[in-house]
Scaffold this motif. Structure first.
Motif, mmCIF file in Angstrom:
data_model
loop_
_atom_site.group_PDB
_atom_site.id
_atom_site.type_symbol
_atom_site.label_atom_id
_atom_site.label_comp_id
_atom_site.label_asym_id
_atom_site.label_seq_id
_atom_site.Cartn_x
_atom_site.Cartn_y
_atom_site.Cartn_z
ATOM 1 N N LEU A 1 0.827 -1.205 0.000
ATOM 2 C CA LEU A 1 0.000 0.000 0.000
ATOM 3 C C LEU A 1 0.867 1.264 0.000
ATOM 4 N N PHE B 1 3.015 5.882 -2.424
ATOM 5 C CA PHE B 1 3.612 7.130 -1.915
ATOM 6 C C PHE B 1 5.142 7.082 -1.961
ATOM 7 N N TYR C 1 5.302 14.390 -0.240
ATOM 8 C CA TYR C 1 4.062 13.914 -0.876
ATOM 9 C C TYR C 1 3.085 13.452 0.208
ATOM 10 N N VAL D 1 -0.548 15.390 0.881
ATOM 11 C CA VAL D 1 -1.823 14.678 0.745
ATOM 12 C C VAL D 1 -2.542 14.636 2.093
ATOM 13 N N ARG E 1 -4.827 17.598 2.744
ATOM 14 C CA ARG E 1 -6.085 17.557 1.988
ATOM 15 C C ARG E 1 -6.982 16.431 2.492
ATOM 16 N N PHE E 2 -6.345 15.356 2.940
ATOM 17 C CA PHE E 2 -7.117 14.228 3.479
ATOM 18 C C PHE E 2 -7.859 14.661 4.745
ATOM 19 N N TRP F 1 -10.713 16.651 3.758
ATOM 20 C CA TRP F 1 -11.730 15.777 3.137
ATOM 21 C C TRP F 1 -12.676 15.182 4.189
ATOM 22 N N TYR G 1 -15.632 18.090 -7.399
ATOM 23 C CA TYR G 1 -14.424 17.739 -6.645
ATOM 24 C C TYR G 1 -14.307 16.229 -6.444
ATOM 25 N N ARG H 1 -7.183 12.281 -9.458
ATOM 26 C CA ARG H 1 -5.903 12.340 -8.718
ATOM 27 C C ARG H 1 -5.440 10.963 -8.242
ATOM 28 N N HIS H 2 -6.363 10.031 -8.079
ATOM 29 C CA HIS H 2 -5.950 8.649 -7.797
ATOM 30 C C HIS H 2 -5.588 7.929 -9.097
ATOM 31 N N ASN I 1 0.110 12.329 -8.882
ATOM 32 C CA ASN I 1 1.448 12.922 -8.759
ATOM 33 C C ASN I 1 1.536 14.377 -9.244
ATOM 34 N N VAL J 1 -3.167 4.725 -8.529
ATOM 35 C CA VAL J 1 -3.625 3.879 -7.420
ATOM 36 C C VAL J 1 -4.593 2.861 -8.028
ATOM 37 N N TYR K 1 -7.835 -1.444 -5.031
ATOM 38 C CA TYR K 1 -7.540 -0.934 -3.682
ATOM 39 C C TYR K 1 -8.445 0.239 -3.326
ATOM 40 N N PHE L 1 -10.655 -0.051 0.049
ATOM 41 C CA PHE L 1 -10.469 0.877 1.173
ATOM 42 C C PHE L 1 -11.778 1.408 1.760
ATOM 43 N N TRP M 1 -15.474 8.237 -7.567
ATOM 44 C CA TRP M 1 -14.043 8.331 -7.907
ATOM 45 C C TRP M 1 -13.623 7.331 -8.979
HETATM 46 C C1 HEM Z 1 -11.871 4.806 0.510
HETATM 47 C C2 HEM Z 1 -10.747 4.956 -0.170
HETATM 48 C C3 HEM Z 1 -9.889 6.203 -0.153
HETATM 49 C C4 HEM Z 1 -10.129 7.444 0.369
HETATM 50 C C5 HEM Z 1 -11.364 7.917 1.107
HETATM 51 C C6 HEM Z 1 -9.008 8.270 0.019
HETATM 52 C C7 HEM Z 1 -8.886 9.632 0.307
HETATM 53 C C8 HEM Z 1 -7.972 10.471 -0.283
HETATM 54 C C9 HEM Z 1 -8.014 11.900 -0.279
HETATM 55 C C10 HEM Z 1 -9.090 12.726 0.423
HETATM 56 C C11 HEM Z 1 -6.968 12.366 -0.999
HETATM 57 C C12 HEM Z 1 -6.620 13.829 -1.279
HETATM 58 C C13 HEM Z 1 -7.555 14.371 -2.341
HETATM 59 C C14 HEM Z 1 -7.199 15.804 -2.736
HETATM 60 O O1 HEM Z 1 -6.181 15.981 -3.446
HETATM 61 O O2 HEM Z 1 -7.913 16.741 -2.305
HETATM 62 C C15 HEM Z 1 -6.247 11.213 -1.478
HETATM 63 C C16 HEM Z 1 -5.104 11.251 -2.247
HETATM 64 C C17 HEM Z 1 -4.306 10.137 -2.445
HETATM 65 N N1 HEM Z 1 -4.585 8.859 -2.054
HETATM 66 FE FE1 HEM Z 1 -6.356 8.194 -1.433
HETATM 67 N N2 HEM Z 1 -8.085 7.517 -0.652
HETATM 68 C C18 HEM Z 1 -8.573 6.252 -0.747
HETATM 69 C C19 HEM Z 1 -7.899 5.170 -1.290
HETATM 70 C C20 HEM Z 1 -6.541 5.173 -1.540
HETATM 71 C C21 HEM Z 1 -5.725 4.001 -1.721
HETATM 72 C C22 HEM Z 1 -6.199 2.554 -1.696
HETATM 73 C C23 HEM Z 1 -4.468 4.437 -1.938
HETATM 74 C C24 HEM Z 1 -3.235 3.603 -2.157
HETATM 75 C C25 HEM Z 1 -2.752 2.839 -1.194
HETATM 76 C C26 HEM Z 1 -4.492 5.889 -1.908
HETATM 77 C C27 HEM Z 1 -3.403 6.708 -2.133
HETATM 78 C C28 HEM Z 1 -3.513 8.068 -2.381
HETATM 79 C C29 HEM Z 1 -2.501 8.865 -3.019
HETATM 80 C C30 HEM Z 1 -1.149 8.379 -3.549
HETATM 81 C C31 HEM Z 1 -3.002 10.172 -3.072
HETATM 82 C C32 HEM Z 1 -2.349 11.373 -3.722
HETATM 83 C C33 HEM Z 1 -2.781 11.419 -5.179
HETATM 84 C C34 HEM Z 1 -2.140 12.570 -5.946
HETATM 85 O O3 HEM Z 1 -0.993 12.383 -6.427
HETATM 86 O O4 HEM Z 1 -2.775 13.651 -6.042
HETATM 87 N N3 HEM Z 1 -5.773 6.294 -1.665
HETATM 88 N N4 HEM Z 1 -6.875 10.082 -1.025
#
Ligand code: HEM
Ligand code: HEM
Lengths: 200, 200
Positions: free
Chosen positions: A73, A77, A88, A92, A95-96, A99, A115, A122-123, A129, A142, A146, A150, A190
């Motif tokens: 997982l 990142f 990174y 994130v 923003r998370f 969220w 949004y 973005r995923h 990236n 992503v 997965y 999640f 998404w």
């Molecule tokens: C229920 C599933 C998921 C939720 C609620 C969630 C939530 C979020 C949120 C809120 C963001 C930021 C969004 C923004 O830019 O405003 C984000 C980005 C990201 N998440 Fe998730 N995510 C989920 C699943 C995953 C999974 C399974 C992975 C991989 C292990 C992951 C990896 C990432 C990565 C790498 C980013 C950054 C993406 C980018 O480059 O902009 N996420 N996620």
């Protein structure tokens, strides 16, 4: 959350440069029906926002700990050398945190829908990236499996936090299920960029 | 369930003509980790099977009632003239009943993984309508967004049935969460045929 949304880098909610969802609001309402959404959920989701607001960092610690504990997982990142990219992860994370509050508090209107699409992009490889200018990422996307999987941890791990402010078990349960539905709804949205034409 | 699996038309679990999953068992185990799967869930899922076994028809009545109450969901069981196809609904219903028990009782081995892929194909345009020889269907595919969204109703509506056999609230909760994880895991698997190359 000590920061206001406007100061979070890459957070483009409601802004003109955010993608526009290909889904209509009518289609969103139909999807809400599919997750059993009710007006009561609305109310309990707002209450969840109040309960969670001062626990955001603790929730993020737990979620990031979960990801960090699993190399398969954490990969998403890391850089091409397999090292976690601290900037990174940190970008994130902010923003998370926002969220979580948005999920509880934002009205599900066109800005919200847009949004959701943006977060999907973005995923997906369309935009992963880019927002944080990550140039040496190990992973262009992503994987969708997965993203869907999640729904379970992002829902289940929240319950303890919802129970920490003295609400009755029945109230915690209602907040919990409103959260579950809201997460499922969002992940369903998404997925769009991942899906073949006509199959979404 | 009065019928044994072998007599259910179109139910090809473990048979040679079932599709072979493109995912490895190793990848399945990683996906299990992503839904927080534990050995305890295994045990409670089996217990859920015992609790649900004589309630299958009542569960199916509820689920079919939910679909039938929403034209935008019932569509996927209607003909080109907009009429529900009774034979189609009935044929799928028998396999759906079997699926509840399979979810609780089948080991998650290669046969299991293959049948997950098969179920994904049957919702997707690759195979929808074929198993039951439906020639006049209104719809070539169950849209992915609904597939994911249904994690919520298929989970939430089960809880009352899990609570009907006198187990403690704590036990019901454990069965409920094992079920939630098992459904999420499967839907994540079913998505595969929908997803663009490299994004799954
Ligand atoms: C229920 C599933 C998921 C939720 C609620 C969630 C939530 C979020 C949120 C809120 C963001 C930021 C969004 C923004 O830019 O405003 C984000 C980005 C990201 N998440 Fe998730 N995510 C989920 C699943 C995953 C999974 C399974 C992975 C991989 C292990 C992951 C990896 C990432 C990565 C790498 C980013 C950054 C993406 C980018 O480059 O902009 N996420 N996620
Ligand atoms: C959590 C989500 C879902 C679950 C657990 C589920 C479960 C099942 C099962 C067990 C089957 C029979 C598989 C077999 O052939 O052995 C089936 C088939 C089917 N489902 Fe679903 N389903 C889900 C989502 C949906 C949705 C959202 C729709 C549309 C409203 C839908 C419509 C259908 C149809 C039309 C078939 C027959 C496909 C064919 O032609 O073979 N399903 N489903």
């Amino acid at each position: 959350m000590s920061t206001t949304p406007a100061t979070i880098p890459g957070y483009t909610y409601g802004q003109a440069d955010t993608a526009r969802s290909p889904l209509t609001l009518e289609e969103l309402r139909q999807l809400e029906q599919a997750v059993l959404w009710t007006p009561e959920d609305e109310q309990y989701l707002r209450q969840a926002g109040d309960v969670l607001a001062d626990q955001i960092e603790a929730i993020l610690d737990l979620w990031y700990g979960f990801v960090a504990a699993h190399p398969h997982l954490l990969r998403y990142f890391t850089d091409a050398q397999g090292q976690p990219i601290a900037e990174y992860l940190a970008a994130v994370r902010r923003r998370f945190g926002q969220w979580i509050l948005d999920t509880c508090r934002r009205p599900r209107d066109q800005d919200w829908l847009n949004y959701q699409y943006e977060i999907g992009l973005r995923h997906h490889r369309t935009k992963k990236n880019q927002t944080d200018h990550v140039t040496n990422s190990a992973t262009p996307v992503v994987p969708l499996r997965y993203l869907v999987a999640f729904i379970a941890p992002i829902t289940i791990t929240l319950r303890d936090f919802l129970a920490r402010k003295g609400h009755s078990p029945a109230e915690v349960d209602k907040m919990y299920h409103a959260w579950f539905k809201a997460v499922t709804l969002q992940v369903a949205l998404w997925c769009q960029p991942y899906v073949k034409d006509g199959d979404y």
